[in-house]
Design a protein around this motif. Structure first.
Motif, PDB file in Angstrom:
ATOM      1  N   GLU A   9       0.849  -1.190   0.000  1.00  0.00           N
ATOM      2  CA  GLU A   9       0.000   0.000   0.000  1.00  0.00           C
ATOM      3  C   GLU A   9       0.888   1.245   0.000  1.00  0.00           C
ATOM      4  OE1 GLU A   9      -3.416   1.781   2.887  1.00  0.00           O
ATOM      5  OE2 GLU A   9      -3.420  -0.382   2.514  1.00  0.00           O
ATOM      6  N   ASP A  10       1.744   1.333   0.999  1.00  0.00           N
ATOM      7  CA  ASP A  10       2.706   2.424   1.026  1.00  0.00           C
ATOM      8  C   ASP A  10       3.916   2.023   1.846  1.00  0.00           C
ATOM      9  OD1 ASP A  10       2.006   3.016   3.779  1.00  0.00           O
ATOM     10  OD2 ASP A  10       0.424   4.346   3.089  1.00  0.00           O
ATOM     11  N   VAL A  11       4.975   2.809   1.692  1.00  0.00           N
ATOM     12  CA  VAL A  11       6.219   2.617   2.423  1.00  0.00           C
ATOM     13  C   VAL A  11       6.535   3.946   3.089  1.00  0.00           C
ATOM     14  CG1 VAL A  11       8.694   2.141   2.225  1.00  0.00           C
ATOM     15  CG2 VAL A  11       7.073   0.893   0.782  1.00  0.00           C
ATOM     16  N   LEU A  12       6.879   3.888   4.376  1.00  0.00           N
ATOM     17  CA  LEU A  12       7.215   5.091   5.136  1.00  0.00           C
ATOM     18  C   LEU A  12       8.672   5.025   5.549  1.00  0.00           C
ATOM     19  CD1 LEU A  12       6.539   7.684   6.743  1.00  0.00           C
ATOM     20  CD2 LEU A  12       5.860   6.179   8.629  1.00  0.00           C
ATOM     21  N   ILE A  13       9.402   6.095   5.278  1.00  0.00           N
ATOM     22  CA  ILE A  13      10.768   6.240   5.748  1.00  0.00           C
ATOM     23  C   ILE A  13      10.772   7.468   6.655  1.00  0.00           C
ATOM     24  CG2 ILE A  13      13.168   6.653   5.090  1.00  0.00           C
ATOM     25  CD1 ILE A  13      12.349   5.351   2.322  1.00  0.00           C
ATOM     26  N   THR A  14      11.166   7.259   7.904  1.00  0.00           N
ATOM     27  CA  THR A  14      11.157   8.330   8.892  1.00  0.00           C
ATOM     28  C   THR A  14      12.581   8.806   9.140  1.00  0.00           C
ATOM     29  OG1 THR A  14       9.242   7.316   9.948  1.00  0.00           O
ATOM     30  CG2 THR A  14      10.418   8.969  11.210  1.00  0.00           C
ATOM     31  N   LEU A  15      12.831  10.078   8.900  1.00  0.00           N
ATOM     32  CA  LEU A  15      14.115  10.696   9.181  1.00  0.00           C
ATOM     33  C   LEU A  15      13.958  11.591  10.407  1.00  0.00           C
ATOM     34  CD1 LEU A  15      15.121  11.772   5.549  1.00  0.00           C
ATOM     35  CD2 LEU A  15      15.592   9.617   6.715  1.00  0.00           C
ATOM     36  N   GLY A  16      15.022  12.198  10.839  1.00  0.00           N
ATOM     37  CA  GLY A  16      14.960  13.076  12.008  1.00  0.00           C
ATOM     38  C   GLY A  16      13.956  14.209  11.859  1.00  0.00           C
ATOM     39  N   GLY A  17      13.918  14.836  10.691  1.00  0.00           N
ATOM     40  CA  GLY A  17      13.027  15.968  10.495  1.00  0.00           C
ATOM     41  C   GLY A  17      12.029  15.809   9.363  1.00  0.00           C
ATOM     42  N   GLN A  18      12.006  14.636   8.727  1.00  0.00           N
ATOM     43  CA  GLN A  18      11.132  14.445   7.569  1.00  0.00           C
ATOM     44  C   GLN A  18      10.511  13.060   7.570  1.00  0.00           C
ATOM     45  OE1 GLN A  18      13.746  14.880   4.200  1.00  0.00           O
ATOM     46  NE2 GLN A  18      13.870  17.104   4.387  1.00  0.00           N
ATOM     47  N   TYR A  19       9.352  12.998   6.916  1.00  0.00           N
ATOM     48  CA  TYR A  19       8.752  11.720   6.536  1.00  0.00           C
ATOM     49  C   TYR A  19       8.861  11.618   5.025  1.00  0.00           C
ATOM     50  CZ  TYR A  19       6.209  11.586  11.036  1.00  0.00           C
ATOM     51  OH  TYR A  19       5.860  11.554  12.363  1.00  0.00           O
ATOM     52  N   HIS A  20       9.217  10.442   4.526  1.00  0.00           N
ATOM     53  CA  HIS A  20       9.204  10.172   3.092  1.00  0.00           C
ATOM     54  C   HIS A  20       8.177   9.068   2.888  1.00  0.00           C
ATOM     55  CE1 HIS A  20      13.138  12.172   1.863  1.00  0.00           C
ATOM     56  NE2 HIS A  20      12.920  12.485   3.122  1.00  0.00           N
ATOM     57  N   LEU A  21       7.115   9.400   2.174  1.00  0.00           N
ATOM     58  CA  LEU A  21       5.998   8.486   1.977  1.00  0.00           C
ATOM     59  C   LEU A  21       5.929   8.090   0.504  1.00  0.00           C
ATOM     60  CD1 LEU A  21       3.596   7.163   3.416  1.00  0.00           C
ATOM     61  CD2 LEU A  21       2.291   9.237   2.983  1.00  0.00           C
ATOM     62  N   ILE A  22       5.928   6.777   0.266  1.00  0.00           N
ATOM     63  CA  ILE A  22       5.868   6.224  -1.088  1.00  0.00           C
ATOM     64  C   ILE A  22       4.568   5.438  -1.188  1.00  0.00           C
ATOM     65  CG2 ILE A  22       6.971   4.685  -2.742  1.00  0.00           C
ATOM     66  CD1 ILE A  22       9.592   5.113  -1.060  1.00  0.00           C
ATOM     67  N   ARG A  23       3.668   5.862  -2.079  1.00  0.00           N
ATOM     68  CA  ARG A  23       2.378   5.185  -2.244  1.00  0.00           C
ATOM     69  C   ARG A  23       2.298   4.585  -3.634  1.00  0.00           C
ATOM     70  NH1 ARG A  23      -2.316   4.292   0.077  1.00  0.00           N
ATOM     71  NH2 ARG A  23      -4.045   3.850  -1.295  1.00  0.00           N
ATOM     72  N   LEU A  24       2.263   3.262  -3.701  1.00  0.00           N
ATOM     73  CA  LEU A  24       2.140   2.579  -4.979  1.00  0.00           C
ATOM     74  C   LEU A  24       0.723   2.743  -5.514  1.00  0.00           C
ATOM     75  CD1 LEU A  24       4.723   1.270  -3.757  1.00  0.00           C
ATOM     76  CD2 LEU A  24       4.174  -0.671  -5.193  1.00  0.00           C
ATOM     77  N   LEU A  25       0.618   3.044  -6.803  1.00  0.00           N
ATOM     78  CA  LEU A  25      -0.682   3.265  -7.426  1.00  0.00           C
ATOM     79  C   LEU A  25      -1.239   1.958  -7.954  1.00  0.00           C
ATOM     80  CD1 LEU A  25      -0.046   6.579  -9.372  1.00  0.00           C
ATOM     81  CD2 LEU A  25      -0.621   6.251  -6.975  1.00  0.00           C
ATOM     82  N   LYS A  26      -2.541   1.841  -7.861  1.00  0.00           N
ATOM     83  CA  LYS A  26      -3.218   0.624  -8.311  1.00  0.00           C
ATOM     84  C   LYS A  26      -4.306   0.988  -9.316  1.00  0.00           C
ATOM     85  CE  LYS A  26      -2.750  -1.372  -3.696  1.00  0.00           C
ATOM     86  NZ  LYS A  26      -2.120  -0.243  -3.071  1.00  0.00           N
ATOM     87  N   GLY A  27      -4.621   0.024 -10.191  1.00  0.00           N
ATOM     88  CA  GLY A  27      -5.782   0.167 -11.077  1.00  0.00           C
ATOM     89  C   GLY A  27      -5.615   1.135 -12.223  1.00  0.00           C
ATOM     90  N   ARG A  28      -6.541   1.066 -13.161  1.00  0.00           N
ATOM     91  CA  ARG A  28      -6.647   1.976 -14.306  1.00  0.00           C
ATOM     92  C   ARG A  28      -5.308   2.279 -14.973  1.00  0.00           C
ATOM     93  NH1 ARG A  28      -9.294   5.280 -10.684  1.00  0.00           N
ATOM     94  NH2 ARG A  28      -7.965   6.992 -11.268  1.00  0.00           N
TER      95      ARG A  28
END
Length: 124
Positions: A71-90
């Motif tokens: 669904e998604d991958v979260l990478i947490t850094l000291g001052g940031q979130y990096h959010l990767i959301r895989l797209l599905k469908g269409r």
């Protein structure tokens, strides 16, 4: 339905703490569109690097025999979130939305909710 440019603008304006966003093809590592970022956040480099993250996770799931989807991958850094959301469908296979958030100014749960909504409206 929104195109890539509209979707990225919506991502940057509707998600509090957004610092940069990209739509990435993880088969090639190429960013199909970027918005935000800057000198210290090169979204083109981040797109290529995060492609490796997704490919590694997909391979690991295959080796484990997991029949589920990321669904998604979260990478947490000291001052940031990096959010990767895989797209599905269409016809969205092989694509992900990449979002960088300022950790102190964002609400992670709301950001995930907004990305899901933006994904649903994205038309390629």
């Amino acid at each position: 339905m929104a195109n890539v440019e509209v979707s990225l603008k919506e991502t940057m304006t509707s998600i509090e703490g957004a610092m940069g966003a990209a739509l990435v093809d993880y088969t090639s590592g190429m960013a199909l569109g970027t918005l935000g970022g800057g000198k210290e956040l090169d979204l083109t480099v981040a797109a290529a690097g995060n492609t490796d993250v997704i490919r590694a996770k997909v391979r690991t799931m295959e080796m484990l025999g997991l029949k589920d989807e990321i669904e998604d991958v979260l990478i947490t850094l000291g001052g940031q979130y990096h959010l990767i959301r895989l797209l599905k469908g269409r016809g969205h296979g092989g694509l992900f939305l990449y979002l960088v958030l300022d950790k102190g100014q964002s609400n992670l749960a709301m950001a995930r909710h907004q990305l899901k909504r933006i994904e649903a409206a994205l038309e390629l």
